[in-house]
Write a protein that holds these residues in place. Structure first.
Motif: not given
Length: 91
Positions: A49-56, A61-65
């Motif tokens: 779950s942590i890996a999935s959340r970090i990936a998301q 973040d990349a899309l926003y920036l």
């Protein structure tokens, strides 16, 4: 279900829909103009779950920036106005 309705509405009014999902067969995936799939690593006991959340979060973040650097200057005034309105409502 709300995400599906919002995606349908966005498409109706000409907004590009981006889906970030683990399911390539999902309704949201099928509706999206841009489809981003992340691996499903949450097989046992929510170990991934942590890996999935970090990936998301990294993708969002990349899309926003990227989007902000592209159109940021045109929306700064609106963002500042929104912040001021929210700030004033909290008082």
């Amino acid at each position: 279900m709300e995400a599906i309705e919002l995606a349908k509405f966005a498409k109706e009014i000409g907004i590009t829909v981006i889906a970030l999902t683990v399911l390539a067969k999902s309704t949201l995936y099928k509706l999206a103009d841009i489809r981003l799939c992340i691996p499903n690593v949450e097989e046992e006991n929510r170990v991934g779950s942590i890996a999935s959340r970090i990936a998301q979060l990294n993708i969002i973040d990349a899309l926003y920036l990227s989007l902000f650097h592209r159109i940021g200057n045109t929306i700064i005034e609106g963002l500042n106005e929104s912040r001021e309105r929210v700030k004033n409502k909290k008082k």
